[in-house]
Design a protein around this motif. Structure first.
Motif, PDB file in Angstrom:
ATOM      1  N   ILE A 169     -33.447  -8.513 -23.048  1.00  0.00           N
ATOM      2  CA  ILE A 169     -32.969  -9.594 -23.924  1.00  0.00           C
ATOM      3  C   ILE A 169     -32.555  -9.004 -25.282  1.00  0.00           C
ATOM      4  O   ILE A 169     -31.496  -9.324 -25.823  1.00  0.00           O
ATOM      5  N   THR A 170     -33.378  -8.109 -25.804  1.00  0.00           N
ATOM      6  CA  THR A 170     -33.058  -7.479 -27.085  1.00  0.00           C
ATOM      7  C   THR A 170     -31.771  -6.665 -26.986  1.00  0.00           C
ATOM      8  O   THR A 170     -30.922  -6.699 -27.887  1.00  0.00           O
ATOM      9  N   GLU A 171     -31.631  -5.963 -25.856  1.00  0.00           N
ATOM     10  CA  GLU A 171     -30.421  -5.176 -25.629  1.00  0.00           C
ATOM     11  C   GLU A 171     -29.185  -6.094 -25.636  1.00  0.00           C
ATOM     12  O   GLU A 171     -28.184  -5.803 -26.286  1.00  0.00           O
ATOM     13  N   ALA A 172     -29.291  -7.215 -24.939  1.00  0.00           N
ATOM     14  CA  ALA A 172     -28.133  -8.106 -24.791  1.00  0.00           C
ATOM     15  C   ALA A 172     -27.775  -8.818 -26.095  1.00  0.00           C
ATOM     16  O   ALA A 172     -26.602  -9.034 -26.386  1.00  0.00           O
ATOM     17  N   LEU A 173     -28.785  -9.168 -26.880  1.00  0.00           N
ATOM     18  CA  LEU A 173     -28.518  -9.928 -28.112  1.00  0.00           C
ATOM     19  C   LEU A 173     -28.366  -9.020 -29.324  1.00  0.00           C
ATOM     20  O   LEU A 173     -27.988  -9.478 -30.391  1.00  0.00           O
ATOM     21  N   GLY A 174     -28.710  -7.756 -29.174  1.00  0.00           N
ATOM     22  CA  GLY A 174     -28.697  -6.857 -30.320  1.00  0.00           C
ATOM     23  C   GLY A 174     -29.850  -7.123 -31.272  1.00  0.00           C
ATOM     24  O   GLY A 174     -29.800  -6.773 -32.449  1.00  0.00           O
ATOM     25  N   GLY A 175     -30.889  -7.765 -30.780  1.00  0.00           N
ATOM     26  CA  GLY A 175     -32.073  -8.044 -31.593  1.00  0.00           C
ATOM     27  C   GLY A 175     -32.911  -9.085 -30.875  1.00  0.00           C
ATOM     28  O   GLY A 175     -32.493  -9.618 -29.844  1.00  0.00           O
ATOM     29  N   ALA A 176     -34.084  -9.362 -31.429  1.00  0.00           N
ATOM     30  CA  ALA A 176     -34.949 -10.366 -30.801  1.00  0.00           C
ATOM     31  C   ALA A 176     -34.432 -11.765 -31.132  1.00  0.00           C
ATOM     32  O   ALA A 176     -33.845 -11.978 -32.193  1.00  0.00           O
ATOM     33  N   PRO A 177     -34.640 -12.733 -30.243  1.00  0.00           N
ATOM     34  CA  PRO A 177     -34.299 -14.121 -30.593  1.00  0.00           C
ATOM     35  C   PRO A 177     -35.303 -14.645 -31.612  1.00  0.00           C
ATOM     36  O   PRO A 177     -36.334 -14.018 -31.853  1.00  0.00           O
ATOM     37  N   ASP A 178     -35.000 -15.812 -32.220  1.00  0.00           N
ATOM     38  CA  ASP A 178     -35.967 -16.435 -33.119  1.00  0.00           C
ATOM     39  C   ASP A 178     -37.104 -17.073 -32.335  1.00  0.00           C
ATOM     40  O   ASP A 178     -38.262 -16.962 -32.701  1.00  0.00           O
ATOM     41  N   ILE A 190     -46.165 -14.247 -20.167  1.00  0.00           N
ATOM     42  CA  ILE A 190     -46.083 -14.389 -21.625  1.00  0.00           C
ATOM     43  C   ILE A 190     -46.781 -13.190 -22.288  1.00  0.00           C
ATOM     44  O   ILE A 190     -46.301 -12.651 -23.293  1.00  0.00           O
ATOM     45  N   SER A 191     -47.859 -12.730 -21.677  1.00  0.00           N
ATOM     46  CA  SER A 191     -48.567 -11.556 -22.205  1.00  0.00           C
ATOM     47  C   SER A 191     -47.677 -10.315 -22.117  1.00  0.00           C
ATOM     48  O   SER A 191     -47.641  -9.491 -23.038  1.00  0.00           O
ATOM     49  N   ALA A 192     -46.954 -10.204 -21.014  1.00  0.00           N
ATOM     50  CA  ALA A 192     -46.072  -9.047 -20.819  1.00  0.00           C
ATOM     51  C   ALA A 192     -44.916  -9.066 -21.821  1.00  0.00           C
ATOM     52  O   ALA A 192     -44.565  -8.029 -22.395  1.00  0.00           O
ATOM     53  N   TYR A 193     -44.315 -10.223 -22.034  1.00  0.00           N
ATOM     54  CA  TYR A 193     -43.226 -10.312 -23.022  1.00  0.00           C
ATOM     55  C   TYR A 193     -43.713  -9.881 -24.404  1.00  0.00           C
ATOM     56  O   TYR A 193     -43.011  -9.185 -25.136  1.00  0.00           O
ATOM     57  N   TRP A 194     -44.926 -10.315 -24.742  1.00  0.00           N
ATOM     58  CA  TRP A 194     -45.449  -9.957 -26.062  1.00  0.00           C
ATOM     59  C   TRP A 194     -45.652  -8.451 -26.167  1.00  0.00           C
ATOM     60  O   TRP A 194     -45.314  -7.828 -27.174  1.00  0.00           O
ATOM     61  N   MET A 195     -46.176  -7.845 -25.099  1.00  0.00           N
ATOM     62  CA  MET A 195     -46.309  -6.382 -25.080  1.00  0.00           C
ATOM     63  C   MET A 195     -44.948  -5.724 -25.308  1.00  0.00           C
ATOM     64  O   MET A 195     -44.822  -4.757 -26.064  1.00  0.00           O
ATOM     65  N   GLY A 196     -43.945  -6.237 -24.626  1.00  0.00           N
ATOM     66  CA  GLY A 196     -42.602  -5.658 -24.717  1.00  0.00           C
ATOM     67  C   GLY A 196     -42.032  -5.761 -26.125  1.00  0.00           C
ATOM     68  O   GLY A 196     -41.534  -4.777 -26.685  1.00  0.00           O
ATOM     69  N   TYR A 197     -42.132  -6.940 -26.716  1.00  0.00           N
ATOM     70  CA  TYR A 197     -41.576  -7.105 -28.066  1.00  0.00           C
ATOM     71  C   TYR A 197     -42.346  -6.297 -29.102  1.00  0.00           C
ATOM     72  O   TYR A 197     -41.763  -5.709 -30.020  1.00  0.00           O
ATOM     73  N   ARG A 198     -43.670  -6.263 -28.943  1.00  0.00           N
ATOM     74  CA  ARG A 198     -44.482  -5.475 -29.875  1.00  0.00           C
ATOM     75  C   ARG A 198     -44.112  -3.997 -29.788  1.00  0.00           C
ATOM     76  O   ARG A 198     -43.982  -3.310 -30.807  1.00  0.00           O
ATOM     77  N   GLN A 199     -43.945  -3.521 -28.573  1.00  0.00           N
ATOM     78  CA  GLN A 199     -43.615  -2.116 -28.372  1.00  0.00           C
ATOM     79  C   GLN A 199     -42.273  -1.781 -29.031  1.00  0.00           C
ATOM     80  O   GLN A 199     -42.149  -0.772 -29.731  1.00  0.00           O
ATOM     81  N   LEU A 200     -41.300  -2.643 -28.840  1.00  0.00           N
ATOM     82  CA  LEU A 200     -39.983  -2.415 -29.454  1.00  0.00           C
ATOM     83  C   LEU A 200     -40.075  -2.435 -30.972  1.00  0.00           C
ATOM     84  O   LEU A 200     -39.475  -1.594 -31.647  1.00  0.00           O
ATOM     85  N   ALA A 201     -40.827  -3.400 -31.492  1.00  0.00           N
ATOM     86  CA  ALA A 201     -40.942  -3.502 -32.952  1.00  0.00           C
ATOM     87  C   ALA A 201     -41.630  -2.253 -33.509  1.00  0.00           C
ATOM     88  O   ALA A 201     -41.244  -1.732 -34.559  1.00  0.00           O
ATOM     89  N   ASP A 202     -42.655  -1.747 -32.799  1.00  0.00           N
ATOM     90  CA  ASP A 202     -43.343  -0.533 -33.249  1.00  0.00           C
ATOM     91  C   ASP A 202     -42.408   0.670 -33.233  1.00  0.00           C
ATOM     92  O   ASP A 202     -42.454   1.517 -34.109  1.00  0.00           O
ATOM     93  N   LEU A 203     -41.566   0.746 -32.204  1.00  0.00           N
ATOM     94  CA  LEU A 203     -40.704   1.917 -32.040  1.00  0.00           C
ATOM     95  C   LEU A 203     -39.476   1.865 -32.926  1.00  0.00           C
ATOM     96  O   LEU A 203     -39.053   2.859 -33.485  1.00  0.00           O
ATOM     97  N   GLU A 204     -38.889   0.666 -32.996  1.00  0.00           N
ATOM     98  CA  GLU A 204     -37.565   0.583 -33.615  1.00  0.00           C
ATOM     99  C   GLU A 204     -37.510  -0.376 -34.793  1.00  0.00           C
ATOM    100  O   GLU A 204     -36.450  -0.563 -35.381  1.00  0.00           O
TER     101      GLU A 204
END
Ligand SMILES: *Cc1c(COP(=O)(O)O)cnc(C)c1O
Length: 344
Positions: A169-178, A190-204
């Motif tokens: 989703i981040t790749e397609a939108l060029g960022g996280a949605p609101d 929902i737990s997995a999505y949160w892991m994914g977004y947290r990981q991206l935010a930590d990395l990038e």
């Protein structure tokens, strides 16, 4: 197309050393829904259509990782309890890997197409006279005593795979949605999505979305704050009274600055119909995200003005074709009859 393991390997905590067991899952479409966005007062609404995975639900993302990990440690059999989609997915990926697969289903609570899929892929299908939660208890206890791997979302490798939807989703939108809205059953996704977004935010770096997790009102343990003994809803995929990842889901929703809410079946079916009228046929549970957004907006608890919203539609409608009987019309095979009928 490579599957999610090959595409996202550096981001996955997964033992290496065996080739991925894959059916080219993931890479699902993100579909823009301008009319539904404007109904919500949102700037943008996109549907992440997980029904286009190989077995018709997001479960494939977690199954490629769970089955690959099982193979890498030499397992020869796997088991899961399921409201249907996990069974279909486990059966398909186990077949691909040459593993024995046992699925435990709550008796009478599984959509026909999901049952058919599990049988067709060659799984051993066992119906339990009880709820999903009881079936999961059995699967879990057996996996602790016998050499059979549990592939429910208690298995951490399931979440490793499922978090890749957040990356896409981040790749397609060029960022996280609101805002990100999705149904919540056993609460793994929902737990997995949160892991994914947290990981991206930590990395990038970058922003995190607010989560709106949605349960069905008759099956809403995370909203009511206690286990539901006899969960009831038309949305069979989220008919779960004691979510295995409940605590994690509540934490995710809270940390995201969002929440988990419940909506009545009527709202879920309305959202399902409206998505179908936009060309997307999803199963009832999958429409819960949209139903939840509407209910919050209508109640004045959510203002989506200027916001970019993603709604995860978790599974395809084809495996759960129960629709209220619509009368069809039978005509003789002649043009006059057709013209009379259509008044053209
Ligand atoms: C499994 C499933 C859900 C619920 O996901 P959880 O991870 O159990 O919260 C929702 N919709 C569909 C179509 C599913 O198959």
């Amino acid at each position: 197309m490579p599957g999610i393991i090959e595409r996202f390997r550096p981001y996955l905590d997964l033992p290496l050393g065996v080739d991925p067991i894959t059916l080219s899952e993931g890479n699902t479409p993100l579909i823009s829904m301008p009319r539904l966005a404007s109904d919500l007062g949102a700037a943008e609404l996109h549907i992440k259509f997980e029904g286009s995975n190989p077995t018709g639900s997001f479960k494939d993302r977690g199954m490629t990782t769970a089955i690959t990990e099982a193979v890498s440690r030499g397992a020869s059999a796997v088991i899961c309890a399921s409201t249907g989609n996990t069974a279909a997915s486990a059966a398909a990926y186990a077949a691909r890997a040459g593993l024995r697969c046992v699925v435990l289903l709550p008796h009478g609570g599984v959509a026909s197409g999901k049952l058919a899929a599990a049988y067709t892929h060659g799984a051993e299908v066992v119906e339990v006279e009880g709820s999903f939660d009881q079936a999961l208890g059995l699967a879990r206890r057996l996996s602790e005593r016998a050499p059979i791997g549990l592939v429910n979302s208690l298995n951490p490798y399931r979440l490793e795979g499922q978090k890749t939807a957040a990356f896409e989703i981040t790749e397609a939108l060029g960022g996280a949605p609101d805002w990100l809205a999705l149904p919540v059953g056993n609460a793994g996704n929902i737990s997995a999505y949160w892991m994914g977004y947290r990981q991206l935010a930590d990395l990038e770096g970058g922003d995190l979305p607010h989560f709106l997790g949605v349960q069905a009102r008759g099956s809403a343990p995370l909203v009511e704050g206690h286990v539901i003994e006899h969960p009831e809803t038309v949305a069979s995929a989220i008919r779960i009274g004691n979510p295995a990842r409940g605590e994690q889901a509540l934490t995710a929703a809270e940390e995201s600055g969002g929440r988990i809410i419940a909506v009545p079946d009527r709202a879920i079916l309305e959202a399902q119909r409206d998505l179908a009228h936009e060309g997307l046929w999803v199963e009832p549970a999958s429409a819960a995200g949209l139903a939840g957004l509407r209910s919050e907006v209508e109640a004045g608890r959510l203002n989506l003005s200027g916001q970019r919203v993603v709604c995860v539609c978790t599974g395809h409608g084809l495996k759960d074709p129960q629709v209220p009987a619509e009368p069809t019309t039978l005509i003789p095979p002649n043009l006059q009859a057709l013209e009379d009928l259509l008044k053209l």
